[in-house]
Scaffold this motif. Structure first.
Motif, short mmCIF file in Angstrom:
data_model
loop_
_atom_site.label_atom_id
_atom_site.label_comp_id
_atom_site.label_asym_id
_atom_site.label_seq_id
_atom_site.Cartn_x
_atom_site.Cartn_y
_atom_site.Cartn_z
N ASN A 61 0.85 -1.18 0.00
CA ASN A 61 0.00 0.00 0.00
C ASN A 61 0.89 1.25 0.00
OD1 ASN A 61 -1.71 2.12 0.55
ND2 ASN A 61 -2.64 1.20 2.36
N PHE A 64 0.09 3.97 2.66
CA PHE A 64 0.56 3.74 4.02
C PHE A 64 2.07 3.95 4.11
CE2 PHE A 64 2.13 0.65 7.29
CZ PHE A 64 1.78 1.45 8.38
N TYR A 84 -4.80 4.88 7.44
CA TYR A 84 -4.03 4.27 6.36
C TYR A 84 -3.68 2.82 6.64
CZ TYR A 84 -3.73 9.05 4.80
OH TYR A 84 -4.07 10.32 4.37
N ASN A 85 -3.80 2.40 7.88
CA ASN A 85 -3.59 0.99 8.24
C ASN A 85 -4.36 0.71 9.52
OD1 ASN A 85 -2.78 -1.58 8.84
ND2 ASN A 85 -0.59 -1.16 8.77
N ARG A 87 -5.09 -1.96 10.92
CA ARG A 87 -4.58 -3.06 11.74
C ARG A 87 -3.72 -2.57 12.90
NH1 ARG A 87 -2.67 -8.17 8.02
NH2 ARG A 87 -4.73 -8.79 7.25
N ARG A 315 -1.68 -4.77 5.00
CA ARG A 315 -0.45 -4.06 4.67
C ARG A 315 0.21 -4.72 3.46
NH1 ARG A 315 3.13 -3.23 9.97
NH2 ARG A 315 4.33 -1.98 8.55
#
Length: 315
Positions: A61, A64, A84-85, A87, A315
């Protein structure tokens, strides 16, 4: 111990995957199975080729990658990085990533800007061996937080008119972490070289535990047969006094041609991904198409990846 050298981050990534798969041994910290090599030295001879791209198996990505680099450089631990992430939320304590590099880099102990300290040290003594940035903080990192820095620190040396950078890591998830870490560290290296008025030298990445989780081993094997991208980003620079203002402008997406092509591409990348997350898919793809390669092409590939899978936003 493995020692690898390559001209691009993609080539270094696939070489490291092969080396870990061939030489690694099983280790299971926190009951999670990994294939691990103890002791790795990875050297990137062209740090502008910082973008890992090994389609169709390893597509990262780019939004990110850019967001994390700017988040760290700006000294932030703000939760906007989760946009942007998502997780990363799993590693936060009370909504904050306690191991965030940014505050340690720019405000160690709440006051010391280590980036500026190294810049001044090497400006005053170009052959100094004291160009050190420390990230691991025992006073904080033994408190049991979910997020503990994998990176111990950075070191910088000017030799023969070139800035050489070394990064030391206690641990590196090769599949998920390496592509993003090398993007950030080589960006810091290039900016530092510009502030010091020297050429960009080699980048060295030292890892104590370089590993692949069992869930990623099959993909890592497949990546050895992927197409290895070697695209080079345009040079990037900013005068030191303008850094923080420019970073905030790029993060908000308000860049222009006067900031330089790479900064403009960073701003477009972030704006495109924000549009994607807001379900403005046509606008996101248009912004990606208008973003110069390799980030524009990588962003379009990432959107294709997201629409072809059902795993969410990895990711």
């Amino acid at each position: 111990m493995i020692v690898l050298t390559a001209g691009s981050a993609s080539e270094l990534f696939t070489a490291a995957c092969q080396a870990v798969l061939l030489n690694g041994r099983t280790a299971c910290p926190r009951d999670l199975t990994t294939t691990e090599v103890i002791g790795a030295h990875l050297c990137l001879t062209n740090p502008r080729r910082r973008f890992v791209d090994v389609p169709p198996v390893r597509v990262i990505n780019p939004a990110f990658a850019v967001a994390e680099a700017l988040w760290i450089l700006s000294g932030s631990d703000s939760p906007w990085i989760f946009d942007y992430n998502d997780r990363l939320r799993a590693y936060a304590d009370d909504g904050v990533l306690r191991g965030a590099y940014g505050p340690r880099l720019r405000r160690w102990d709440g006051r010391l800007d280590q980036l500026d300290a190294v810049r001044r040290q090497l400006h005053e003594d170009p052959e100094s061996r004291r160009g050190v940035i420390q990230l691991y903080d025992p006073s904080r990192d033994h408190r049991g937080y979910r997020d503990v820095p994998c990176t111990l620190g950075y070191r910088f040396f000017i030799r023969d008119g070139r800035l050489i950078m070394h990064t030391s890591m206690r641990s590196q998830d090769l599949w998920l972490g390496f592509p993003y870490d090398i993007f950030t560290t080589t960006l810091i290296q290039e900016l530092m070289a510009g502030w010091l008025g020297v050429e960009l030298g080699e980048y060295h990445h030292h890892v104590d535990s370089l590993h692949l989780y069992a869930d990623n081993s099959q993909a890592a094997t497949a990546s050895l047969h992927g197409t290895v991208g070697t695209a080079e980003l345009d040079p990037i620079a900013v005068p030191w006094p303008d850094l923080d203002v420019l970073l905030q402008r790029v993060i908000s997406g308000n860049t222009g041609s006067g900031d330089g092509p790479t900064w403009d591409a960073f701003g477009r990348t972030l704006a495109s991904y924000r549009a994607w997350k807001s379900s403005e898919r046509d606008q996101a793809r248009k912004l990606a198409a208008d973003t110069p390669d390799p980030l524009g092409a990588a962003l379009s590939s990432w959107y294709d990846h997201l629409t072809s899978t059902t795993v969410g936003d990895p990711r």
